[in-house]
Design a protein around this motif. Sequence first.
Motif: not given
Length: 298
Positions: A64, A140, A144-145, A202-203, A205-208, A213
Motif C-alpha cells: 500500500h 480496506r 488505514y482507517s 503514513d499520511k 500513503a493514506g494511512k489515517n 488524524r
Amino acid sequence: MLKNWLEAFRLRTLPLALSCIGMGSFLAAFYGQFSLAVCILSLTTTLFLQILSNLANDYGDSIHGADSADREGPKRSVQSGSISSKAMFNSIVVFTALSFISGIMLLYFSVGIGSSTFYVFLGLGLAAIAAAIAYTNGKRPYGYSGLGDISVFLFFGILGVCGTYFLHAQSFEALILLPAASCGLFATGVLNINNIRDIKSDKAAGKNSIPVRIGMDKAKVYHGLIIISGLISSIIFLLLTNNYKTILYLFFCYFLFGKHLSNMYKANTSQEFDPQLKILALSTLLFVILFGISILDL
C-alpha cells in the motif's frame, strides 16, 4: 538470511504478546486455577500470532505504499529488498498455519474438542488470525482507517488476558477486566508510538492512524492518557483485592512509565520516538512480572 527474518519478526514487539498471556496466567494462579499446559500453549499461540501480525504488516505496508523510501522509521524487510514479497507471503501462510495448529492444541488441553466453548474460542482464534492479516492487507485494511488502536486494546488486553484466564479456570471473574485493560492500554501505547513516529509517511500513503488524524501534539496527550489509564486500572484492581503491598512493589515500574512519558513529550523526531517502542514494551512485561510475583507472594 536468518538475521533478515529475525528483523522481520520484530522481536522487540514480542514482550507485549508475553505480557497479556502472563497477566492472564498470573491471575488464574491468584484465583487458584493455574494450568501449566494452558500457559505454555497460550504463550506459543500468541507468539505465533504476533509474528504473523508483524510479517503481514510488513507485507501489507509495502503493497500500500506506507513503507516507501520516505518512511522515517526502521526499514521494513520487503521495502528494503532483504526479503522478497513472495517469500514474505509464504511466511504469512506458514505462521497462519502454525497459529491455527497451536491454537487447536491449546483448546484441546483446556476445554476439549467439540464443546460449545471450543467453538467460541475457535471463532475468537480465527478472528485473531484474520485481524493480524487484515490490519494492513486487503482492499480496506482497518489499520488505514485508524481502527488499529481498538483492535490492539481488545486482542492484547480484554480478549488476551480474559481469554487466557478462562482457558485456565473455565470461569470468569469480573475484576480481571481491570488488569486486562491495563495490558491492552499499554499495548495500544506501543502502537501509538509507532504511528506518531510514522506520521509523515503514513499520511502520504493514506494511512489515517489516530496521530495522522489529530496531529503529533494531541497524539502525545492521547498517549499520556493511555498510559495513565492503564496504571489506574491496575491500581483499582489491587485496592479492590486488598493487595496494597503490590502497589509498592510496582513503584519502579511507575518510575519507568513516568520517565517514558517525559521522553515522549520531549521527542520530536523519529529517531527520538523509535527507542520508546522497545522501552514501553519491556516496561509492560516487567510490570506484569512484578505484578504477578507480588499478588502470588512469590
